[in-house]
Motif scaffolding. Structure first.
Motif, PDB file in Angstrom:
ATOM      1  N   UNK A 102     -14.242  -0.798  -1.488  1.00  0.00           N
ATOM      2  CA  UNK A 102     -14.656   0.027  -2.629  1.00  0.00           C
ATOM      3  C   UNK A 102     -15.218   1.329  -2.077  1.00  0.00           C
ATOM      4  N   UNK A 161     -26.896 -13.250   8.779  1.00  0.00           N
ATOM      5  CA  UNK A 161     -25.901 -12.749   9.714  1.00  0.00           C
ATOM      6  C   UNK A 161     -26.379 -12.949  11.149  1.00  0.00           C
ATOM      7  N   UNK A 185     -21.539   2.091  -9.161  1.00  0.00           N
ATOM      8  CA  UNK A 185     -22.276   2.479  -7.962  1.00  0.00           C
ATOM      9  C   UNK A 185     -23.666   1.874  -7.925  1.00  0.00           C
ATOM     10  N   UNK A 204     -23.413  -1.749  -7.150  1.00  0.00           N
ATOM     11  CA  UNK A 204     -23.160  -1.999  -5.737  1.00  0.00           C
ATOM     12  C   UNK A 204     -24.407  -1.731  -4.921  1.00  0.00           C
ATOM     13  N   UNK A 247     -26.301  -4.253  -2.587  1.00  0.00           N
ATOM     14  CA  UNK A 247     -26.533  -3.952  -1.186  1.00  0.00           C
ATOM     15  C   UNK A 247     -27.998  -4.013  -0.819  1.00  0.00           C
ATOM     16  N   UNK A 268      -7.048   6.019   3.081  1.00  0.00           N
ATOM     17  CA  UNK A 268      -6.886   5.149   1.913  1.00  0.00           C
ATOM     18  C   UNK A 268      -7.893   5.507   0.832  1.00  0.00           C
ATOM     19  N   UNK A 314     -17.038   1.005   1.421  1.00  0.00           N
ATOM     20  CA  UNK A 314     -17.524  -0.240   2.010  1.00  0.00           C
ATOM     21  C   UNK A 314     -16.542  -1.372   1.731  1.00  0.00           C
ATOM     22  N   UNK A 362     -29.169 -11.096   3.816  1.00  0.00           N
ATOM     23  CA  UNK A 362     -27.860 -11.049   4.470  1.00  0.00           C
ATOM     24  C   UNK A 362     -28.045 -10.842   5.964  1.00  0.00           C
ATOM     25  N   UNK A 386     -17.903   3.745  -2.664  1.00  0.00           N
ATOM     26  CA  UNK A 386     -19.095   3.596  -3.485  1.00  0.00           C
ATOM     27  C   UNK A 386     -19.701   4.942  -3.881  1.00  0.00           C
ATOM     28  N   UNK A 387     -19.478   5.985  -3.081  1.00  0.00           N
ATOM     29  CA  UNK A 387     -20.000   7.279  -3.521  1.00  0.00           C
ATOM     30  C   UNK A 387     -19.256   8.391  -2.800  1.00  0.00           C
ATOM     31  N   UNK A 420     -20.736 -10.185   4.834  1.00  0.00           N
ATOM     32  CA  UNK A 420     -21.672  -9.107   4.580  1.00  0.00           C
ATOM     33  C   UNK A 420     -20.917  -7.860   4.155  1.00  0.00           C
ATOM     34  N   UNK A 421     -21.586  -6.722   4.267  1.00  0.00           N
ATOM     35  CA  UNK A 421     -20.970  -5.470   3.857  1.00  0.00           C
ATOM     36  C   UNK A 421     -20.561  -4.690   5.089  1.00  0.00           C
ATOM     37  N   UNK A 464     -20.273  -4.449  11.128  1.00  0.00           N
ATOM     38  CA  UNK A 464     -21.059  -5.127  10.106  1.00  0.00           C
ATOM     39  C   UNK A 464     -22.534  -4.763  10.218  1.00  0.00           C
ATOM     40  N   UNK A 510       0.834  -1.193   0.000  1.00  0.00           N
ATOM     41  CA  UNK A 510       0.000   0.000   0.000  1.00  0.00           C
ATOM     42  C   UNK A 510       0.873   1.249   0.000  1.00  0.00           C
ATOM     43  N   UNK A 526      -7.493   1.657  -1.420  1.00  0.00           N
ATOM     44  CA  UNK A 526      -8.141   0.703  -0.518  1.00  0.00           C
ATOM     45  C   UNK A 526      -7.676  -0.713  -0.832  1.00  0.00           C
ATOM     46  N   UNK A 527      -7.606  -1.554   0.183  1.00  0.00           N
ATOM     47  CA  UNK A 527      -7.233  -2.947  -0.089  1.00  0.00           C
ATOM     48  C   UNK A 527      -8.312  -3.674  -0.868  1.00  0.00           C
ATOM     49  N   UNK A 528      -7.959  -4.855  -1.313  1.00  0.00           N
ATOM     50  CA  UNK A 528      -8.744  -5.698  -2.196  1.00  0.00           C
ATOM     51  C   UNK A 528     -10.261  -5.556  -2.131  1.00  0.00           C
ATOM     52  N   UNK A 552     -19.645  -1.243   6.401  1.00  0.00           N
ATOM     53  CA  UNK A 552     -19.698   0.176   5.999  1.00  0.00           C
ATOM     54  C   UNK A 552     -18.647   0.930   6.791  1.00  0.00           C
ATOM     55  N   UNK A 564       2.031   1.876  -3.394  1.00  0.00           N
ATOM     56  CA  UNK A 564       0.961   2.421  -4.232  1.00  0.00           C
ATOM     57  C   UNK A 564       0.724   3.891  -3.882  1.00  0.00           C
ATOM     58  N   UNK A 585     -16.567  -5.473   1.096  1.00  0.00           N
ATOM     59  CA  UNK A 585     -17.500  -6.547   0.779  1.00  0.00           C
ATOM     60  C   UNK A 585     -16.837  -7.881   1.069  1.00  0.00           C
TER      61      UNK A 585
END
Lengths: 329, 398, 337
Positions: C68, B22, B4, B7, B11, C57, C18, B18, C70-71, C24-25, C290, A227, C63-65, C27, A230, C20
């Motif tokens: 994302x 969960x 977006x 996603x 979501x 980040x 977020x 989910x 998102x907005x 789950x997601x 989560x 990172x 951001x790592x793998x 946030x 990057x 993924x």
């Protein structure tokens, strides 16, 4: 670094001593000796051998001495580079080995190249595209490679080649070069043949190295320095190439130490199945004939090769990884 | 569709799903972790973690079936593995059918067509032809030839899992002497599948003993043991195994040869265990709980067996599982070369030895099938070993 | 949060990042806004797991793998020109020209932030050559100069050292040198003092303050340590579960905290008062990200929880005094979402 290498080399000496002891014990272990086995064979053919001749034969080979005396004699001559006489071949062990060992080494060397040339790129691909179709495909292939014993693979290949071409042998040479002396043409001819045994020998190793490379790279890819690099503005491919790939190679290099012995082992089995003119058939025959100095000599030489391989992998590792270079200073 | 919106869709749509999943998961985790984690033994933890490894679970299941078949080999196999019927020599595997095109109807009970041996008068080639008019229905729990289960005198019987009333049933073909390959493979697994387990058992005890001595006492003993281990590890495996197994006298009874082969195979395995055990002992000696036990006046033996060993033997066993494939391979290779178990014995390696001639292979390629079982067993042990290692690793989180 | 002014160098609007995964997601950042003024220091504070590092980040798009953004918008102003970093491709050459050159970052772990098999010089020179187009020799000279300016002892020798041969403090100096090597407009310091000894911490902070004054760059100081913020920052953003809960000048935040969470954070700093320490920890722990609680995310832990309001609606951001913004139902405002 030098210190470290010196220490490694010094440590090899006691190891070699113990190996020589084990080798000697192993070849002494069967009841009887070459002479009994030889007499047995003569008698099986209906010949009558008289006691005196047998004892004379024993005395000539020094087999009438107690085991530890024989061992000391063996070790002592080994320091002069003399591995003893092969009873069966009636020639010095070193000459018998020297005649066959190039073939063994060439197969091992080529399978070594095959293993790393194939495994490293595939491991990289699998790790950078984790859970992709390619990753699953290669993981599957690697598992198959891992599960199939190489002698069995050789047997299957033998069958496949036979049913496709009607050829029985996958030799090392074309017919006209089998008994020829080494020449450029013979060498080129061998290159045309060596790849089949090399791939067979290398398959299991390739599968293992792919997994090592993949795991190691996956580990490195999530290290903070990736990172950071990057964040400096390097492109992802540049980052991957310069940092994680480079560092993930280290554990792969350290596998050389155990890949070599497994290649040597694999080479023996595959040669036996395919009937290749390497050390393997000689070794098997020496074992069956109780040609103890030849068998012991082969075990010893193979071990020496293994130790050299480990040493080379240590040197390489010290060379490419400053952490090892500095920690051993 | 932009990223977006994609996603957002991902979501929004299954959010409820989910969430429910969960919740369920969390509830389970709370139940399991909150209450049980506190009291869970090391083995329970390992079992939970292992159970999440699907491939390993499937492999374990498969191995379970294979071992069951090995135990009840006489019952599972339709024929005596040593009885040969020359008229069926090299008969190919039969196809099991449900549909008979001649009658044009399905049968619920599977059947095979009878096969007959044909000799080509010109080439002297033997072929087998299916007689499409003669169906042999496969019957289950049939009376077959007399056997003694695992050679135990009072377990005599003749009940076989399946069979046919007339002709033969040969699922995997017959060998050059007309012996049923399936029956032989099932019987052969008794040797081929047990060498590994027995081998790691021996490796474990020898390794723990020697590694423990080395790590616990240290000093010169440690140095010598470490050198010896290094030397053994330096010798390439197969040549060493070959040299050792040549020493086994030919006239020995089968069981003794078997036991010695296992010993020979373990000669490498214990070194790895000894290394690990030594390392652990060295580091554990300074751990607080060991010091505490020592101060409590625990004896050396109690210290080792009550406190130090239990803290890592799951890890050692998991690692040893990964050695099983090498041992199975070793037995197979040695027997294949004629250096291990010899002909009256049945093992996968011994069977493969019959298949090593190209003429045999060309005419009866199914004789390579024991190799397929070697392959499956090795893969399964690899997966189980991987799963166990992950599960037993004290540093991985649940 | 906070009004935009002409001297903003970086402004973040409604950022959502977020993660993924199968669980789950997550946030990590869920509607975060703030502005950074040129030449000023913005402190971002919050408990671990509140999304501070993810903010950094997200700004750099590294951001790592599984992460994302998102907005949202991340607007960088350079000489009157405004660029939305989120509109750029993650691997585009524009964003790569901004990373390291316009916005540089100092990371938490100086040990693992350097590649162990390359010398620190190698890694600094690489940045310089990438952005400043210098020759190898020039870049090396420049790297030595920067190392010297961050107080690295014997820079012409240490430049060829491997990270593991340096002490923690020296590694962090090298890290700072690397970040400053291209004279960035914005420096993001992500917990720069967490992984170093207490004695070194003060030195590192002093160094960052010095360099900030010297180079006139804007700094985002991410930390969980309010002491660091009090010492360095001009403005403070308090984060809780991926949202900003309070924003204001350092005086406003420390002397007139509005949000119960901010008050809780301040109360949990050990203070020496007449010989005995008073520490009031915030009750409870940060909830599982989560599934953040409905309504105000802080309501389960809030001492001023209002039944029927806090657990139902998300509080709107209100300006309680000029330049002091807070997202809490205590200060009125209608539903925002």
């Amino acid at each position: 670094m030098l210190d470290f290498l010196m220490r490694r080399m010094l440590l090899m000496i006691p190891t070699l001593f113990i190996v020589s002891g084990i080798s000697f014990f192993v070849i002494q272990a069967p009841p009887g000796d070459f002479v009994t086995a030889h007499v047995q064979r003569l008698e099986d053919r209906g010949q009558i051998v008289d006691r005196e001749a047998i004892e004379a034969m024993r005395a000539r080979y020094g087999l009438d001495q107690p085991a530890h005396v024989q061992y000391v004699r063996w070790i002592r001559s080994m320091f002069r580079g003399d591995l003893g006489m092969s009873f069966d071949w009636g020639a010095p062990v070193s000459r018998v080995i020297a005649r066959r060992i190039p073939n063994s080494l060439i197969i091992s060397l080529f399978s070594f190249l095959f293993v790393y040339a194939v495994a490293i790129p595939i491991g990289m691909l699998s790790a950078t595209r984790q859970y992709s179709v390619a990753d699953y495909f290669f993981t599957f292939v690697a598992f198959v490679g891992l599960g199939i014993p190489n002698f069995l693979f050789a047997l299957v290949m033998l069958w496949v080649v036979y049913s496709m071409t009607g050829q029985v042998l996958i030799g090392l040479f074309s017919a006209e070069y089998v008994d020829a002396a080494w020449s450029w043409a013979r060498f080129m001819d061998m290159l045309r043949h060596v790849w089949i045994p090399a791939i067979i020998v290398g398959t299991a190793g390739t599968a293992k190295i792919v997994r090592v490379m993949r795991a190691s790279l996956l580990d490195e890819l999530q290290k903070p320095y990736v990172m950071v690099a990057r964040a400096k503005g390097l492109s992802r491919s540049h980052v991957n190439y310069k940092y994680p790939f480079r560092i993930a190679i280290n554990p792969v290099v350290s596998t050389i130490g155990w890949t070599l012995p497994s290649l040597i082992t694999g080479e023996m089995l595959v040669s036996l199945v395919l009937g290749l003119p390497t050390l393997a058939p000689i070794f098997l025959r020496a074992l069956q004939m109780q040609d103890m100095y030849l068998a012991g000599g082969i075990v010893f030489v193979l071990t020496l090769l293994t130790l050299l391989g480990t040493l080379i992998s240590d040197i390489l590792l010290g060379w490419i990884d400053p952490r090892i270079r500095f920690s051993s200073m | 569709m932009s990223l977006q919106t994609t996603l957002r869709k991902i979501n929004d749509f299954p959010a409820d799903l989910i969430q429910r999943r969960r919740d369920k998961r969390r509830k389970r985790l709370i139940d399991e972790k909150g209450k049980q984690l506190l009291v869970a033994s090391q083995w329970q933890l390992i079992r939970w973690k292992f159970a999440r490894h699907k491939l390993a679970m499937a492999s374990l299941f498969l191995l379970g079936i294979m071992y069951l078949a090995a135990i009840f080999a006489e019952f599972v196999s339709p024929y005596d593995p040593r009885s040969f019927r020359e008229q069926y020599a090299m008969a190919p595997p039969q196809r099991i059918r449900f549909f008979d095109p001649h009658e044009g109807r399905f049968h619920l009970r599977p059947f095979v067509y009878s096969i007959t041996r044909q000799l080509d008068p010109d080439t002297w080639q033997v072929t087998f032809e299916e007689d499409r008019t003669e169906k042999q229905f496969i019957r289950f729990f049939v009376r077959g030839s007399q056997y003694r289960l695992m050679n135990i005198p009072f377990l005599e019987g003749n009940l076989r899992l399946f069979g046919v009333e007339e002709g033969i049933i040969s699922l995997l073909g017959n060998d050059t002497r007309g012996r049923d390959l399936f029956s032989r493979i099932v019987h052969g697994s008794r040797i081929s599948l047990t060498v590994g387990l027995l081998g790691i058992a021996i490796s474990f005890f020898v390794g723990v003993l020697i590694g423990g001595l080395s790590g616990y006492f240290g000093g010169l003993l440690d140095v010598i043991i470490q050198r010896v281990i290094e030397a053994i590890k330096a010798i390439p495996t197969i040549p060493l195994w070959m040299a050792l197994s040549v020493a086994l006298p030919i006239h020995w009874p089968l069981t003794r040869v078997y036991f010695f082969i296992v010993l020979i195979l373990s000669i490498i395995g214990w070194t790895g265990v000894a290394r690990v055990v030594r390392g652990k002992f060295l580091s554990l000696r300074t751990e607080d709980f060991v010091t505490a036990a020592e101060l409590d006046g625990a004896s050396t033996g109690r210290l080792i067996f009550r406190y130090m060993l239990p803290s890592f033997y799951s890890y050692v066993i998991a690692r040893l599982t990964l050695e099983v494939p090498a041992m199975i391979l070793g037995e197979t290779a040695l027997s294949f070369l004629g250096l291990g178990l010899q002909a009256p014995a049945i093992s996968w390696g011994v069977m493969l030895k019959d298949a090593q001639h190209i003429r045999v292979l060309a005419n009866a390629p199914w004789m390579l099938l024991p190799g397929l079982f070697v392959f499956i067993a090795i893969l399964a042990f690899n997966f189980v070993g991987d799963g166990l290692r992950d599960a037993a690793d004290p540093y991985s989180n649940i | 949060m906070a009004t935009e002014t002409a001297d903003d160098v970086l402004s973040v609007h409604d950022l959502k990042s977020y993660f993924f995964s199968r669980e789950g997601t997550l946030r990590a950042i869920d509607g975060l806004s703030f502005n950074l003024k040129a030449g000023k220091v913005l402190g971002i504070a919050g408990e671990s797991g509140c999304g501070k590092s993810v903010t950094a980040q997200s700004i750099l798009r590294i951001l790592p793998r599984h992460g994302k953004t998102v907005s949202g918008q991340v607007l960088l102003t350079r000489d009157g020109k405004v660029t939305d970093l989120l509109a750029l491709g993650e691997e585009s050459s524009e964003i790569r020209r901004i990373r390291g050159k316009e916005i540089a970052m100092i990371f938490q772990e100086p040990m693992t932030s350097f590649s162990p098999v390359h010398t620190i010089g190698d890694q600094i020179i690489e940045t310089i050559r990438l952005h400043r187009g210098l020759s190898k020799a020039q870049a090396r000279a420049s790297a030595i100069e920067i190392l010297e300016s961050v107080g690295m002892p014997h820079p012409s020798r240490t430049i060829d050292e491997y990270p593991f041969n340096l002490s923690g403090g020296m590694r962090q100096r090298a890290m700072i040198a690397m970040a400053l090597s291209c004279n960035p407009r914005v420096l993001i310091a992500d917990e720069p003092t967490t992984a170093v000894d207490v004695t070194i911490q003060a030195q590192v902070l002093e160094l960052i303050r010095q360099m900030q004054a010297q180079l006139g760059m804007a700094v985002i100081m991410i930390t969980h340590d309010l002491g660091v913020i009090a010492e360095l920052a001009d403005h403070v953003l308090i984060m809780y579960l991926g949202r900003g809960v309070e924003f204001g000048s350092v005086e406003q935040i420390f002397h007139n905290p509005k949000h119960p969470y901010t008050r809780g954070l301040l109360a949990s700093i050990p203070k020496l008062q007449k010989g005995h320490t008073l520490v009031e920890p915030i009750k409870g722990a940060v909830p599982n990200p989560y599934d953040a609680p409905a309504g105000c995310p802080f309501h389960p832990r809030c001492p001023q929880f209002m039944q029927g309001t806090c657990e139902v609606t998300m509080p709107q951001v209100v300006e309680v005094e000029p330049g002091h913004w807070v997202a809490c139902h205590l200060y009125g405002g209608e539903d925002q979402r």
